[in-house]
Design a protein around this motif. Structure first.
Motif, PDB file in Angstrom:
ATOM      1  N   ALA A  73      -6.032  -4.167   1.074  1.00 55.66           N
ATOM      2  CA  ALA A  73      -6.825  -4.440   2.276  1.00 55.66           C
ATOM      3  C   ALA A  73      -5.865  -4.578   3.454  1.00 55.66           C
ATOM      4  O   ALA A  73      -4.769  -5.108   3.324  1.00 55.66           O
ATOM      5  CB  ALA A  73      -7.633  -5.718   2.087  1.00 55.66           C
ATOM      6  N   GLY A  74      -6.263  -4.073   4.573  1.00 53.41           N
ATOM      7  CA  GLY A  74      -5.404  -4.098   5.744  1.00 53.41           C
ATOM      8  C   GLY A  74      -4.631  -2.804   5.919  1.00 53.41           C
ATOM      9  O   GLY A  74      -4.150  -2.507   7.004  1.00 53.41           O
ATOM     10  N   THR A 125       5.089   0.933   3.536  1.00 52.65           N
ATOM     11  CA  THR A 125       5.014   1.233   4.956  1.00 52.65           C
ATOM     12  C   THR A 125       6.425   1.399   5.518  1.00 52.65           C
ATOM     13  O   THR A 125       7.413   1.083   4.855  1.00 52.65           O
ATOM     14  CB  THR A 125       4.303   0.110   5.720  1.00 52.65           C
ATOM     15  OG1 THR A 125       5.111  -1.073   5.641  1.00 52.65           O
ATOM     16  CG2 THR A 125       2.921  -0.167   5.171  1.00 52.65           C
ATOM     17  N   ASP A 126       6.486   1.846   6.758  1.00 60.85           N
ATOM     18  CA  ASP A 126       7.781   1.970   7.435  1.00 60.85           C
ATOM     19  C   ASP A 126       8.507   0.634   7.496  1.00 60.85           C
ATOM     20  O   ASP A 126       9.732   0.580   7.507  1.00 60.85           O
ATOM     21  CB  ASP A 126       7.590   2.495   8.864  1.00 60.85           C
ATOM     22  CG  ASP A 126       7.109   3.937   8.881  1.00 60.85           C
ATOM     23  OD1 ASP A 126       7.347   4.657   7.898  1.00 60.85           O
ATOM     24  OD2 ASP A 126       6.493   4.334   9.877  1.00 60.85           O
ATOM     25  N   GLY A 152       0.186  -0.003  -1.474  1.00 64.72           N
ATOM     26  CA  GLY A 152      -0.705   0.403  -2.549  1.00 64.72           C
ATOM     27  C   GLY A 152       0.067   1.006  -3.709  1.00 64.72           C
ATOM     28  O   GLY A 152       1.294   1.132  -3.668  1.00 64.72           O
ATOM     29  N   PHE A 153      -0.699   1.388  -4.738  1.00 67.90           N
ATOM     30  CA  PHE A 153      -0.070   1.946  -5.940  1.00 67.90           C
ATOM     31  C   PHE A 153      -1.087   2.754  -6.730  1.00 67.90           C
ATOM     32  O   PHE A 153      -2.288   2.624  -6.544  1.00 67.90           O
ATOM     33  CB  PHE A 153       0.520   0.836  -6.816  1.00 67.90           C
ATOM     34  CG  PHE A 153      -0.467  -0.217  -7.219  1.00 67.90           C
ATOM     35  CD1 PHE A 153      -1.250  -0.060  -8.351  1.00 67.90           C
ATOM     36  CD2 PHE A 153      -0.639  -1.356  -6.455  1.00 67.90           C
ATOM     37  CE1 PHE A 153      -2.172  -1.019  -8.724  1.00 67.90           C
ATOM     38  CE2 PHE A 153      -1.555  -2.333  -6.815  1.00 67.90           C
ATOM     39  CZ  PHE A 153      -2.330  -2.157  -7.953  1.00 67.90           C
ATOM     40  N   SER A 154      -0.561   3.571  -7.617  1.00 67.54           N
ATOM     41  CA  SER A 154      -1.367   4.372  -8.534  1.00 67.54           C
ATOM     42  C   SER A 154      -0.764   4.191  -9.922  1.00 67.54           C
ATOM     43  O   SER A 154       0.403   4.517 -10.144  1.00 67.54           O
ATOM     44  CB  SER A 154      -1.349   5.839  -8.116  1.00 67.54           C
ATOM     45  OG  SER A 154      -2.294   6.579  -8.838  1.00 67.54           O
ATOM     46  N   THR A 155      -1.546   3.637 -10.849  1.00 71.65           N
ATOM     47  CA  THR A 155      -1.043   3.325 -12.187  1.00 71.65           C
ATOM     48  C   THR A 155      -1.165   4.525 -13.124  1.00 71.65           C
ATOM     49  O   THR A 155      -2.071   5.344 -12.990  1.00 71.65           O
ATOM     50  CB  THR A 155      -1.789   2.143 -12.808  1.00 71.65           C
ATOM     51  OG1 THR A 155      -3.172   2.475 -12.947  1.00 71.65           O
ATOM     52  CG2 THR A 155      -1.646   0.890 -11.954  1.00 71.65           C
ATOM     53  N   ASN A 183      -5.105   6.935   5.498  1.00 67.56           N
ATOM     54  CA  ASN A 183      -4.799   8.040   4.585  1.00 67.56           C
ATOM     55  C   ASN A 183      -3.578   7.770   3.705  1.00 67.56           C
ATOM     56  O   ASN A 183      -2.879   8.685   3.290  1.00 67.56           O
ATOM     57  CB  ASN A 183      -4.639   9.367   5.337  1.00 67.56           C
ATOM     58  CG  ASN A 183      -4.718  10.568   4.404  1.00 67.56           C
ATOM     59  OD1 ASN A 183      -5.436  10.533   3.393  1.00 67.56           O
ATOM     60  ND2 ASN A 183      -3.999  11.606   4.705  1.00 67.56           N
ATOM     61  N   LEU A 184      -3.325   6.504   3.423  1.00 69.59           N
ATOM     62  CA  LEU A 184      -2.199   6.165   2.547  1.00 69.59           C
ATOM     63  C   LEU A 184      -2.485   6.554   1.101  1.00 69.59           C
ATOM     64  O   LEU A 184      -1.565   6.900   0.364  1.00 69.59           O
ATOM     65  CB  LEU A 184      -1.857   4.687   2.663  1.00 69.59           C
ATOM     66  CG  LEU A 184      -1.287   4.264   4.021  1.00 69.59           C
ATOM     67  CD1 LEU A 184      -1.050   2.763   4.047  1.00 69.59           C
ATOM     68  CD2 LEU A 184      -0.019   5.020   4.344  1.00 69.59           C
TER      69      LEU A 184
END
Length: 92
Positions: free
Chosen positions: A44-45, A17-18, A24-27, A50-51
């Motif tokens: 969560a949160g 985030t800013d 989040g992540f993508s493995t 749209n992240l």
């Protein structure tokens, strides 16, 4: 604007985030000239902003710039590629 970075030590792309929080992540697994994407997770949160889309777009743009290809085993990455034809040439 969120920041997307490749973290090769963890084999994942990350979105912050800013404020600098990991949202989040993508493995992935690196195989020669392509990356196999396994899962994309938004904490969560942070959902509903749209992240996930921003994360995958940033990862795909980086992969394209590096001349690599993608194998989308992650359902979210696969769906993203199907909806965004500008990344069509990235599939291995």
């Amino acid at each position: 604007m969120p920041r997307i970075t490749d973290n090769p030590a963890e084999s994942r792309y990350e979105i912050f985030t800013d404020e600098g929080a990991l949202a989040g992540f993508s493995t992935y697994t690196r195989r020669d000239d392509h990356l196999v994407f396994w899962t994309t997770e938004i904490s969560a949160g942070f959902e509903g902003h749209n992240l996930g889309g921003a994360l995958v777009r940033g990862a795909l743009e980086d992969i394209r710039a590096r001349g690599l290809k993608v194998v989308p085993r992650c359902p979210y990455v696969l769906e993203y590629l199907e909806r965004h034809l500008e990344f069509d040439g990235l599939r291995a």
